[in-house]
Design an enzyme around this catalytic site. Structure first.
Site, mmCIF file in Angstrom:
data_model
loop_
_atom_site.group_PDB
_atom_site.id
_atom_site.type_symbol
_atom_site.label_atom_id
_atom_site.label_comp_id
_atom_site.label_asym_id
_atom_site.label_seq_id
_atom_site.Cartn_x
_atom_site.Cartn_y
_atom_site.Cartn_z
ATOM 1 N N LYS A 1 0.465 15.503 -7.883
ATOM 2 C CA LYS A 1 1.318 14.876 -8.906
ATOM 3 C C LYS A 1 2.574 15.723 -9.164
ATOM 4 O O LYS A 1 3.656 15.190 -9.390
ATOM 5 C CB LYS A 1 0.531 14.677 -10.209
ATOM 6 C CG LYS A 1 -0.596 13.658 -10.135
ATOM 7 C CD LYS A 1 -0.124 12.223 -9.934
ATOM 8 C CE LYS A 1 0.583 11.665 -11.152
ATOM 9 N NZ LYS A 1 0.952 10.233 -10.935
ATOM 10 N N TYR B 1 -5.364 17.008 -7.245
ATOM 11 C CA TYR B 1 -4.692 15.925 -7.974
ATOM 12 C C TYR B 1 -3.434 16.463 -8.671
ATOM 13 O O TYR B 1 -2.344 15.902 -8.537
ATOM 14 C CB TYR B 1 -5.669 15.316 -8.990
ATOM 15 C CG TYR B 1 -5.039 14.370 -9.979
ATOM 16 C CD1 TYR B 1 -4.579 13.116 -9.574
ATOM 17 C CD2 TYR B 1 -4.910 14.718 -11.328
ATOM 18 C CE1 TYR B 1 -4.001 12.242 -10.492
ATOM 19 C CE2 TYR B 1 -4.349 13.855 -12.249
ATOM 20 C CZ TYR B 1 -3.890 12.619 -11.825
ATOM 21 O OH TYR B 1 -3.306 11.754 -12.727
ATOM 22 N N THR C 1 -5.727 8.377 -8.688
ATOM 23 C CA THR C 1 -6.077 8.993 -9.971
ATOM 24 C C THR C 1 -7.497 9.582 -10.000
ATOM 25 O O THR C 1 -7.945 10.016 -11.054
ATOM 26 C CB THR C 1 -5.959 7.954 -11.110
ATOM 27 O OG1 THR C 1 -6.739 6.810 -10.749
ATOM 28 C CG2 THR C 1 -4.529 7.548 -11.344
ATOM 29 N N ASP D 1 0.866 -1.190 0.000
ATOM 30 C CA ASP D 1 0.000 0.000 0.000
ATOM 31 C C ASP D 1 0.900 1.238 0.000
ATOM 32 O O ASP D 1 1.758 1.394 0.881
ATOM 33 C CB ASP D 1 -0.908 -0.019 1.240
ATOM 34 C CG ASP D 1 -2.000 1.040 1.149
ATOM 35 O OD1 ASP D 1 -1.702 2.181 0.711
ATOM 36 O OD2 ASP D 1 -3.143 0.729 1.499
ATOM 37 N N LEU D 2 0.703 2.099 -0.974
ATOM 38 C CA LEU D 2 1.598 3.262 -1.117
ATOM 39 C C LEU D 2 1.410 4.298 -0.010
ATOM 40 O O LEU D 2 2.189 5.235 0.089
ATOM 41 C CB LEU D 2 1.408 3.927 -2.484
ATOM 42 C CG LEU D 2 1.799 3.101 -3.713
ATOM 43 C CD1 LEU D 2 1.981 4.017 -4.916
ATOM 44 C CD2 LEU D 2 3.049 2.280 -3.511
HETATM 45 N N1 LIG Z 1 -5.677 7.655 -16.932
HETATM 46 C C1 LIG Z 1 -5.360 8.874 -17.375
HETATM 47 O O1 LIG Z 1 -6.080 9.455 -18.195
HETATM 48 C C2 LIG Z 1 -4.090 9.550 -16.910
HETATM 49 C C3 LIG Z 1 -3.851 10.846 -17.352
HETATM 50 C C4 LIG Z 1 -2.689 11.479 -16.941
HETATM 51 C C5 LIG Z 1 -1.802 10.820 -16.114
HETATM 52 N N2 LIG Z 1 -2.064 9.555 -15.684
HETATM 53 C C6 LIG Z 1 -1.093 8.920 -14.799
HETATM 54 O O2 LIG Z 1 -0.739 7.656 -15.320
HETATM 55 C C7 LIG Z 1 -0.462 6.753 -14.260
HETATM 56 C C8 LIG Z 1 -1.253 5.467 -14.434
HETATM 57 O O3 LIG Z 1 -2.642 5.771 -14.430
HETATM 58 P P1 LIG Z 1 -3.763 4.677 -14.760
HETATM 59 O O4 LIG Z 1 -4.609 5.249 -15.830
HETATM 60 O O5 LIG Z 1 -3.165 3.334 -14.959
HETATM 61 O O6 LIG Z 1 -4.579 4.733 -13.374
HETATM 62 P P2 LIG Z 1 -5.581 3.669 -12.731
HETATM 63 O O7 LIG Z 1 -6.135 2.771 -13.774
HETATM 64 O O8 LIG Z 1 -6.517 4.460 -11.884
HETATM 65 O O9 LIG Z 1 -4.642 2.800 -11.790
HETATM 66 C C9 LIG Z 1 -4.091 3.313 -10.603
HETATM 67 C C10 LIG Z 1 -3.376 2.195 -9.877
HETATM 68 O O10 LIG Z 1 -2.857 2.726 -8.649
HETATM 69 C C11 LIG Z 1 -3.151 1.811 -7.612
HETATM 70 N N3 LIG Z 1 -3.254 2.483 -6.327
HETATM 71 C C12 LIG Z 1 -4.038 3.515 -5.973
HETATM 72 N N4 LIG Z 1 -3.870 3.805 -4.660
HETATM 73 C C13 LIG Z 1 -2.946 2.926 -4.193
HETATM 74 C C14 LIG Z 1 -2.354 2.694 -2.920
HETATM 75 N N5 LIG Z 1 -2.699 3.429 -1.829
HETATM 76 N N6 LIG Z 1 -1.450 1.705 -2.804
HETATM 77 C C15 LIG Z 1 -1.115 0.941 -3.867
HETATM 78 N N7 LIG Z 1 -1.640 1.098 -5.095
HETATM 79 C C16 LIG Z 1 -2.556 2.082 -5.250
HETATM 80 C C17 LIG Z 1 -4.479 1.194 -8.004
HETATM 81 O O11 LIG Z 1 -4.656 0.008 -7.311
HETATM 82 P P3 LIG Z 1 -6.104 -0.675 -7.145
HETATM 83 O O12 LIG Z 1 -6.408 -1.287 -8.469
HETATM 84 O O13 LIG Z 1 -5.891 -1.643 -6.048
HETATM 85 O O14 LIG Z 1 -7.058 0.449 -6.778
HETATM 86 C C18 LIG Z 1 -4.264 1.014 -9.510
HETATM 87 O O15 LIG Z 1 -3.555 -0.179 -9.767
HETATM 88 C C19 LIG Z 1 -0.739 7.524 -12.975
HETATM 89 O O16 LIG Z 1 0.472 8.041 -12.486
HETATM 90 C C20 LIG Z 1 -1.634 8.662 -13.409
HETATM 91 O O17 LIG Z 1 -1.499 9.790 -12.555
HETATM 92 C C21 LIG Z 1 -3.186 8.910 -16.063
#
Ligand SMILES: NC(=O)c1ccc[n+]([C@@H]2O[C@H](COP(=O)([O-])OP(=O)(O)OC[C@H]3O[C@@H](n4cnc5c(N)ncnc54)[C@H](OP(=O)(O)O)[C@@H]3O)[C@@H](O)[C@H]2O)c1
Length: 293
Positions: free
Chosen positions: A128, A124, A61, A35-36
């Site tokens: 970040k 957010y 996110t 857990d982060l």
């Molecule tokens: N999606 C977008 O449009 C977007 C846009 C800009 C930047 N980003 C960046 O890209 C990266 C990846 O995003 P994504 O789209 O893959 O996001 P996502 O689908 O929401 O996945 C987030 C991941 O973080 C994990 N997480 C959240 N809280 C946690 C905690 N306390 N401890 C451990 N794990 C935790 C979640 O685990 P669980 O599955 O267990 O909840 C999930 O595996 C992130 O850095 C995000 O800020 C995304």
């Protein structure tokens, strides 16, 4: 070549595991395994890992909920990456981290470059940005800012719009927000392909530092959604343009945040695909597999 990845079931985390190929193994830690919000768990995972590179694909996110729980957003998006960076420095491991266009205020008349001033509008984005800064204290760290990520994995804008367009007669979509969609599968392929290069690179290598990673071109949320739902023969909804103001979301969004990827091209020789063909391909795959939602 082994990658220790924080995040297992998220969109990008899943795409990276799917992109792993011969010679590159990805060991992905779920939230239950690490857990982060727990710095000791992060330190312990990096100290114990038999790996060549650490990749942080986990983040808080949820942009609107972050407004009402800033402590958790900052713990996961700022403190945790900082702890990762310190633990990676101690073991001389490279760290790759993902960030967002939400670090910008969106008041621009051109695509953002890496040297533009970041001025986040919401919790957010602020969390970040703090995470980026903590990670970049490590001389062997990479921060890739991505925006509007879509893929055939996880819950994302393309899969969400495809589902809503099947469920509703009318779908209102914001037409006054502009940016660059990012193909999550291309991102994952890039991360896996480049991992050996980062693992071998010394401090000061140009492949470390801050980069923008997105598809080529710029679009509105409206055209992004339309491009996806036009691929689905089961789409019922007609799209209606609306405004960000009409949605009245808790977190303000940057109105225009396209990312300029010239530095990525210059350092890595990576030429991003135009966003439209990448969105069409992802939508076709989601429609074909039924993984909509
Ligand atoms: N999606 C977008 O449009 C977007 C846009 C800009 C930047 N980003 C960046 O890209 C990266 C990846 O995003 P994504 O789209 O893959 O996001 P996502 O689908 O929401 O996945 C987030 C991941 O973080 C994990 N997480 C959240 N809280 C946690 C905690 N306390 N401890 C451990 N794990 C935790 C979640 O685990 P669980 O599955 O267990 O909840 C999930 O595996 C992130 O850095 C995000 O800020 C995304």
């Amino acid at each position: 070549m082994r990658i220790l990845q924080f995040g297992r079931s998220g969109q990008v985390a899943t795409a990276v595991q799917a992109a792993a190929r011969e010679g590159v193994e990805v060991v992905a830690l779920s939230r239950a395994e690490c857990d982060l919000r727990n710095p000791d768990a992060i330190r312990g995972a990096i100290q114990a890992a038999n790996c060549d590179l650490v990749l942080n694909a986990a983040a808080f996110t949820h942009v609107d909920p972050a407004e009402s729980c800033p402590d958790e957003a900052f713990a996961v998006n700022a403190t945790a990456p900082g702890v990762m960076a310190e633990a990676c420095v101690a073991r001389d491991l490279p760290l790759v981290h993902l960030s967002t266009d939400a670090v910008f205020d969106g008041l621009t008349d051109r695509a953002y470059v890496e040297t533009d001033e970041a001025k986040p509008l919401n919790v957010y984005g602020r969390s970040k940005l703090a995470g980026e800064r903590a990670v970049l204290a490590h001389p062997r760290a990479v921060v890739l800012r991505v925006s509007w990520v879509f893929s055939r994995y996880g819950r994302n804008y393309v899969s969400f719009m495809l589902r809503l367009a099947r469920e509703r007669e009318v779908l209102k979509v914001v037409a006054d927000q502009f940016g660059t969609p990012t193909d999550g599968e291309a991102l994952a392929a890039f991360l896996v392909a480049t991992a050996p290069r980062w693992a071998a690179a010394p401090s000061g290598d140009p492949t470390f530092g801050l980069f923008h990673f997105a598809n080529a071109g710029e679009t509105s949320r409206f055209d992004f959604a339309k491009t996806a739902i036009d691929r689905d023969p089961l789409t019922r909804a007609s799209l209606e343009p609306t405004t960000q103001a009409a949605f009245a979301e808790p977190a303000p969004r940057p109105p225009r945040s396209p990312l300029d990827t010239a530095k990525l091209r210059e350092v890595f020789g990576f030429a991003p695909e135009p966003w439209r063909s990448a969105v069409e391909r992802a939508a076709d795959r989601l429609v074909a597999t039924g993984a909509i939602g």
